[in-house]
Scaffold this motif. Structure first.
Motif, short mmCIF file in Angstrom:
data_model
loop_
_atom_site.label_atom_id
_atom_site.label_comp_id
_atom_site.label_asym_id
_atom_site.label_seq_id
_atom_site.Cartn_x
_atom_site.Cartn_y
_atom_site.Cartn_z
N UNK A 256 0.85 -1.19 0.00
CA UNK A 256 0.00 0.00 0.00
C UNK A 256 0.89 1.24 0.00
N UNK A 257 0.72 2.10 -1.00
CA UNK A 257 1.58 3.28 -1.13
C UNK A 257 1.43 4.22 0.05
N UNK A 258 0.20 4.42 0.52
CA UNK A 258 -0.01 5.35 1.63
C UNK A 258 0.76 4.91 2.87
N UNK A 259 0.82 3.62 3.08
CA UNK A 259 1.56 3.13 4.24
C UNK A 259 3.05 3.43 4.10
N UNK A 260 3.60 3.23 2.92
CA UNK A 260 5.01 3.53 2.71
C UNK A 260 5.29 5.03 2.87
N UNK A 261 4.37 5.85 2.42
CA UNK A 261 4.56 7.30 2.52
C UNK A 261 4.53 7.79 3.97
N UNK A 262 4.01 6.97 4.87
CA UNK A 262 4.00 7.34 6.29
C UNK A 262 5.24 6.82 7.03
N UNK A 263 6.11 6.11 6.35
CA UNK A 263 7.31 5.55 6.98
C UNK A 263 8.30 6.67 7.27
N UNK A 264 8.62 6.95 8.52
CA UNK A 264 9.52 8.06 8.86
C UNK A 264 10.97 7.85 8.43
N UNK A 265 11.32 6.61 8.05
CA UNK A 265 12.69 6.33 7.63
C UNK A 265 12.95 6.70 6.17
N UNK A 266 11.90 7.10 5.44
CA UNK A 266 12.02 7.37 4.00
C UNK A 266 11.90 8.87 3.74
N UNK A 267 12.84 9.44 2.99
CA UNK A 267 12.73 10.85 2.62
C UNK A 267 12.61 11.06 1.11
N UNK A 268 12.83 10.00 0.32
CA UNK A 268 12.80 10.12 -1.14
C UNK A 268 12.03 8.94 -1.73
N UNK A 269 11.19 9.21 -2.72
CA UNK A 269 10.43 8.17 -3.39
C UNK A 269 10.87 8.07 -4.84
N UNK A 270 11.14 6.85 -5.27
CA UNK A 270 11.47 6.57 -6.67
C UNK A 270 10.24 5.95 -7.31
N UNK A 271 9.71 6.60 -8.35
CA UNK A 271 8.48 6.16 -9.02
C UNK A 271 8.83 5.46 -10.32
N UNK A 272 8.55 4.15 -10.40
CA UNK A 272 8.82 3.37 -11.61
C UNK A 272 7.61 2.49 -11.93
N UNK A 273 6.44 3.04 -11.71
CA UNK A 273 5.19 2.36 -12.01
C UNK A 273 4.85 2.55 -13.48
N UNK A 274 3.75 1.95 -13.99
CA UNK A 274 3.34 2.22 -15.37
C UNK A 274 3.23 3.72 -15.63
N UNK A 275 3.58 4.13 -16.83
CA UNK A 275 3.75 5.54 -17.16
C UNK A 275 2.60 6.44 -16.73
N UNK A 276 1.38 6.00 -16.95
CA UNK A 276 0.23 6.86 -16.67
C UNK A 276 0.02 7.07 -15.17
N UNK A 277 0.67 6.29 -14.32
CA UNK A 277 0.53 6.42 -12.88
C UNK A 277 1.57 7.35 -12.26
N UNK A 278 2.56 7.76 -13.04
CA UNK A 278 3.65 8.58 -12.51
C UNK A 278 3.12 9.84 -11.81
N UNK A 279 2.23 10.53 -12.50
CA UNK A 279 1.77 11.83 -12.01
C UNK A 279 1.12 11.72 -10.63
N UNK A 280 0.13 10.86 -10.51
CA UNK A 280 -0.60 10.77 -9.25
C UNK A 280 0.26 10.32 -8.09
N UNK A 281 1.13 9.33 -8.34
CA UNK A 281 1.97 8.82 -7.26
C UNK A 281 3.05 9.83 -6.87
#
Length: 336
Positions: A52-77
């Protein structure tokens, strides 16, 4: 950077390797499949796996997200990651439309974050050497880039099985998968063209299987070819009135660089190879160079380099909007 990644494709594997090589820990991976995510994380020495993306975004150990999902999902994520206080590295193509790209850069600024397009070409040492040696070829006249790669999913597509890379709904197709490297290579040298056109072969669902793009400036032009339904030796030629700069690899890797002296009329003459290798031997994982540059920009707060990278992404998005418009890819489509 302490990174969480989205996606379990080969490109994500290479980015994890590049991040780890550059000394930036990968804290977690995110996959829609919990089992697949756990297996992927274990295989690459990553401790945490989220489904679940929302759960990962709440992880305090992470400061940077690498987005490599299908192209059309880049924007929203990417937008969601920025709004939750993360810096973002977003795979190419950056978004579906220029409008979405502008919104991401504005969202990043609003939240005091940075967002980068992961386009390897621009950060390789040999590309930078090519730019530094442009004067050696004199007035440039013709640029050609070829990136053809027979897709491992093409036969399945012919059999009626449409995967993301051949699905227009996911921004699939040759231009956005491979041609984007050609576009970055050339516009990174000479900026926005004055004219542009594209011819392409489209599949049964409208996706572009291959294509040739012609870009024109007042004193030069570029011919860019991309294909997922055939293959050929990939190369780049930047031809000028005093010689040629040649890359004998894809425009994404820029694995080598040669200077080819000017050749006149060779009728009745014996042709000799007078070309000279002026490139360097790059790291096998060429993605490490973009990782190092993104980290440097953030650590040094290099606003000039950041703005330059932003402007380059927007140039290419401008061209994609014209050559391959995405009607219905409105800004709010993936907004969280």
């Amino acid at each position: 950077m302490r990174v969480g990644t989205i996606g379990t494709s080969v490109i994500t594997e290479r980015m994890i390797s590049a991040l780890q090589q550059a000394g930036h820990p990968v804290v977690a991976v995110c996959s829609r499949s919990a089992a697949k995510g756990r297996e992927f994380a274990d295989r690459h020495g990553v401790k945490k796996a989220y489904s679940d993306l929302e759960s990962m975004l709440q992880d305090p150990d992470i400061d940077t997200i690498y987005v490599a999902s299908p192209n059309s999902l880049h924007y929203g994520q990417a937008r969601r990651a920025l709004k939750t206080g993360h810096d973002v590295i977003c795979e190419k193509p950056f978004t579906s439309t220029r409008e979405q790209a502008v919104d991401l850069f504005e969202t990043a600024e609003k939240h005091g974050r940075r967002i980068f397009e992961a386009i390897t070409t621009l950060y390789t040492p040999n590309y930078r050497l090519l730019k530094a040696n442009l004067e050696e070829i004199g007035q440039p006249r013709v640029i050609s880039c070829s990136f053809s790669q027979y897709s491992s999913r093409y036969q399945a597509y012919l059999d009626g099985q449409v995967t993301n890379v051949f699905d227009p709904a996911y921004d699939g197709g040759a231009l956005r998968d491979l041609g984007v490297y050609n576009l970055h290579f050339v516009t990174g040298l000479y900026g926005m063209p004055d004219t542009m056109q594209m011819v392409t072969q489209r599949g049964y669902n409208g996706v572009d299987l291959d294509g040739t793009v012609i870009l024109g400036w007042q004193d030069k032009h570029a011919v860019l070819t991309q294909a997922k339904n055939c293959s050929a030796p990939n190369c780049v030629l930047v031809e000028g009135e005093k010689g040629t700069l040649m890359v004998q690899s894809s425009p994404g890797r820029v694995q080598n660089l040669r200077f080819v002296p000017l050749k006149g009329d060779m009728i009745g003459k014996t042709e000799k190879d007078l070309s000279a290798d002026i490139g360097i031997i790059q790291d096998e994982n060429h993605m490490v160079y973009e990782v190092m540059e993104f980290a440097r920009i953030m650590e040094e707060n290099d606003e000039s380099a950041y703005r330059e990278a932003m402007a380059q992404t927007l140039r290419v998005m401008d061209i994609l909007d014209i050559l391959d418009p995405r009607p219905g890819a409105e800004v709010c489509r993936q907004t969280a």
